[in-house]
Design an enzyme around this catalytic site. Structure first.
Site, short mmCIF file in Angstrom:
data_model
loop_
_atom_site.label_atom_id
_atom_site.label_comp_id
_atom_site.label_asym_id
_atom_site.label_seq_id
_atom_site.Cartn_x
_atom_site.Cartn_y
_atom_site.Cartn_z
CG HIS A 133 -7.29 -8.26 -0.15
ND1 HIS A 133 -6.04 -8.95 -0.36
CD2 HIS A 133 -7.09 -7.26 0.53
CE1 HIS A 133 -4.97 -8.21 0.21
NE2 HIS A 133 -5.72 -7.14 0.66
CG ASP A 164 1.45 -3.72 -4.32
OD1 ASP A 164 1.47 -4.45 -5.01
OD2 ASP A 164 0.78 -3.64 -3.05
CB ILE A 315 -2.26 -2.77 15.23
CG1 ILE A 315 -2.41 -3.41 14.00
CG2 ILE A 315 -1.83 -1.18 15.29
CD1 ILE A 315 -3.33 -4.36 13.81
CE1 TYR A 322 1.67 -11.95 10.13
CE2 TYR A 322 1.95 -9.36 9.82
CZ TYR A 322 1.10 -10.40 9.93
OH TYR A 322 0.01 -10.21 9.75
CG HIS A 355 0.84 -4.19 0.16
ND1 HIS A 355 0.24 -3.94 -0.71
CD2 HIS A 355 0.50 -4.49 1.45
CE1 HIS A 355 -1.26 -4.59 -0.29
NE2 HIS A 355 -0.99 -4.64 1.10
CE LYS A 357 0.14 -7.62 -1.23
NZ LYS A 357 -1.12 -7.93 -0.46
CG ASN A 372 -1.51 -10.04 2.23
OD1 ASN A 372 -0.74 -9.34 1.54
ND2 ASN A 372 -2.44 -9.62 2.66
CD GLU A 383 -6.79 -12.15 -0.97
OE1 GLU A 383 -6.47 -11.31 -1.81
OE2 GLU A 383 -6.67 -12.07 0.19
#
Length: 449
Positions: A133, A164, A315, A322, A355, A357, A372, A383
């Site tokens: 990631h 993003d 999925i 969440y 998306h 963060k 995330n 990360e």
């Protein structure tokens, strides 16, 4: 490079000096795609791309073709594309069995005279327990940082986009530092293999190498050689951070940033599922009187969301999971929401997805990351992040403009009852989440998804 000694003494986190004019923030996926293609076309020395995946679709093909064209124009160009080993060798979730993107890489390579190296990075022996990631592209001396991967929706190639963050920094020291990390800690490993060539080894045949690789990654750090004479606590700077596994340096800095906050915290996350350490620091900050804004995607803006009228897949329960978490959090903090000390913002723009963060702390610190801020990021995935320290507020206008563009498509949650509850969900989702809750498997899901 020194990390801060304690949450109360944050001046010890130092990094690479920056010039304000060398930092640029983009605001849309389409703008990001255009910039990336232009940088690839004009590259003179090196192109290093780190991404979770490079997808076999129109946008992915556009990027890969641009890389081959750049290599053909300048054969000495140093090009390396790093993607997750497991993700590259499977099809999309819910799709039929296939050779994944790796088969496509090999076909493209076979049709071209010049080679563009695509490396598979196996962070774990199984994708469920850890992926690459790591974010950030280096093109010559330019660092292009985003949480976006390379496909149609992330690059807004067709009708829909996935929003993003997009940051460009022209800084040779930072670019060199990131490339050195890739060469020293990733490409040198016996666990890392090219995916654009035939005869890719089976994962089971390199299990030992992968386990050794992960152990080494736990000790890996960015090593940016900056003379002390060039570092001042009062100047604009950037610190690259990296981590994998529990209690890694990136996790610690995220928690220290939250703990050091005095006035304001702004958090962006696409999946509302904070690790316990982050939740603890948020609760402590609220008790200190810090104002906190959390921006999260509406469940319908989650990349796993499937409209109820379409066939149900397991999925598709994730966005609801969440939201259950968010409603529980909002209910526990309804008093702070009512007083406006805590603000929850849900992002939604038609059928597009969210998306983003990152963290913004007291206007002086901004964390750009692909993390995330969930248990999976804190324990399993590799990360990284770029932490910008801006004590003189030289980038304040850019930060405000970026936040303005993000907030344009949000609505504020003023009461936890505005969020749907389990009984409101479609039957297949409600039944699955009820079953997960009874067997406590929802706790496992929160940790690995």
């Amino acid at each position: 490079m020194r990390l801060l000694k304690s949450a109360s003494d944050f001046t010890y986190l130092t990094g690479i000096p920056l010039q304000a004019e060398s930092v640029r923030t983009l605001h849309t996926a389409a703008e990001y795609r255009s910039e990336l293609l232009a940088k690839i076309a004009s590259a003179k020395h090196r192109i290093y791309l780190c991404s979770l995946y490079l997808q076999d679709d129109e946008a992915g093909a556009e990027i890969l073709q641009a890389l081959y064209a750049a290599k053909a124009a300048r054969p000495a160009l140093d090009i390396a594309v790093l993607i997750d080993w497991h993700r590259a060798q499977r099809g999309l979730i819910g799709a039929g069995k296939s050779g994944g993107n790796a088969a496509w890489y090999q076909a493209i390579s076979k049709a071209n005279h010049y080679a563009v190296a695509l490396y598979g990075i196996p962070v774990q022996t199984r994708e469920l327990f850890g992926v690459l990631h790591l974010k950030g592209f280096v093109i010559d001396d330019e660092v292009i940082y985003s949480g976006a991967s390379l496909n149609n929706v992330y690059l807004h190639k067709q009708d829909k986009y996935r929003h993003d963050r997009y940051l460009l920094i022209h800084n040779k020291a930072l670019a060199n530092c990131m490339v050195q990390f890739i060469r020293e800690h990733l490409l040198s490993s016996a666990a890392v293999h090219r995916l654009d060539v035939p005869e890719i080894p089976a994962t089971r045949s390199i299990r030992r190498e992968i386990k050794q690789f992960r152990e080494k990654l736990k000790r890996a750090r960015y090593d940016c050689h900056v003379p002390d004479a060039e570092i001042s606590p009062h100047q604009l700077s950037v610190t690259p951070l990296v981590g994998v596994g529990k209690n890694n340096p990136l996790n610690k800095v995220i928690c220290q940033l939250l703990a050091a906050s005095k006035k304001q915290i702004i958090i962006c996350t696409p999946y509302f599922n904070f690790p316990l350490a982050v939740t603890r620091e948020i609760n402590r900050a609220l008790k200190r009187g810090v104002h906190i804004s959390i921006i999260v995607g509406d469940k319908t803006a989650n990349d796993f969301f499937i409209p109820p009228e379409q066939p149900f897949k397991v999925i598709a329960a994730l966005p609801y999971l969440y939201e259950v978490n968010l409603r529980r959090f909002a209910k526990a903090h309804q008093a702070e929401i009512a007083s406006q000390q805590l603000q929850l913002h849900l992002w939604k723009d038609a059928d597009n997805s969210f998306h983003l963060k990152g963290l913004w702390i007291d206007q002086h610190y901004a964390l750009m990351t692909g993390n995330n801020l969930n248990p999976r990021a804190f324990r399993l995935d590799l990360e990284n992040a770029l932490l910008i320290h801006d004590p003189q507020l030289q980038l304040l206008a850019q930060r405000q403009q970026e936040l303005h563009c993000i907030m344009e498509n949000t609505r504020q949650v003023r009461h936890y009852r505005e969020l749907e509850k389990l009984a409101d969900y479609p039957d297949p989702v409600r039944k699955l989440l009820s079953r997960l809750s009874r067997t406590r498997l929802d706790r496992l899901a929160y940790r690995v998804l």
